[in-house]
Design a protein around this motif. Structure first.
Motif, PDB file in Angstrom:
ATOM      1  N   ARG A  47     -68.981  17.204  22.224  1.00 59.92           N
ATOM      2  CA  ARG A  47     -70.164  16.796  22.934  1.00 59.92           C
ATOM      3  C   ARG A  47     -70.040  16.605  24.284  1.00 59.92           C
ATOM      4  N   MET A  50     -71.097  20.069  25.327  1.00 53.56           N
ATOM      5  CA  MET A  50     -72.448  20.113  25.225  1.00 53.56           C
ATOM      6  C   MET A  50     -73.091  19.608  26.366  1.00 53.56           C
ATOM      7  N   ALA A  51     -72.675  18.529  26.852  1.00 51.20           N
ATOM      8  CA  ALA A  51     -73.146  17.894  27.983  1.00 51.20           C
ATOM      9  C   ALA A  51     -72.940  18.671  29.283  1.00 51.20           C
ATOM     10  N   GLY A  54     -75.525  21.658  28.974  1.00 52.81           N
ATOM     11  CA  GLY A  54     -76.910  21.171  29.256  1.00 52.81           C
ATOM     12  C   GLY A  54     -77.148  20.665  30.685  1.00 52.81           C
ATOM     13  N   THR A  55     -75.843  20.320  31.226  1.00 50.70           N
ATOM     14  CA  THR A  55     -76.182  19.956  32.864  1.00 50.70           C
ATOM     15  C   THR A  55     -76.011  21.281  33.480  1.00 50.70           C
ATOM     16  N   ILE A  57     -77.428  24.252  32.564  1.00 55.93           N
ATOM     17  CA  ILE A  57     -78.675  24.863  32.434  1.00 55.93           C
ATOM     18  C   ILE A  57     -79.928  23.934  33.418  1.00 55.93           C
ATOM     19  N   ALA A  58     -79.706  22.740  33.320  1.00 52.06           N
ATOM     20  CA  ALA A  58     -80.604  21.710  34.419  1.00 52.06           C
ATOM     21  C   ALA A  58     -80.480  21.986  35.971  1.00 52.06           C
TER      22      ALA A  58
END
Length: 106
Positions: A47, A50-51, A54-55, A57-58
């Motif tokens: 996880r 994954m964070a 995601g970070t 990508i942002a």
């Protein structure tokens, strides 16, 4: 020639300070919420990865739209390098907080 080198270093330092200030603007309020600490203390490594993805990508999206450098056109590979650089600034900046929390848990 020497003045151009100093100007390049001054521009790079200015860009890094802009990036760090933007990170503080968004990151400091999250750093001091207890929910973030609780989630971080019980999160499993998949996880957390994954964070990070995601970070990434942002931050990539933010770099493509605005970025922390004062350039007009940003090529995709430049946005990727700026994203890696921004993530590294964040990791290095908040590393002392992470080390102190690991030390207190053991």
């Amino acid at each position: 020639m020497k003045k151009r080198k100093q100007s390049a270093w001054a521009t790079e330092l200015n860009d890094l300070v802009r990036g760090a200030c933007g990170g503080f603007l968004f990151g400091i309020p999250l750093l001091y919420t207890m929910e973030v600490w609780w989630i971080g203390s019980v999160a499993q490594p998949p996880r957390l990865i994954m964070a990070l993805v995601g970070t990434f990508i942002a931050v990539f999206g933010l770099n493509r739209t605005e970025g922390f450098r004062k350039t007009r056109r940003l090529r995709p590979y430049e946005a990727v390098t700026d994203t890696v650089e921004a993530m590294a600034i964040g990791v290095i900046r908040f590393l002392p907080f992470n080390i102190s929390s690991f030390a207190s848990n053991s």
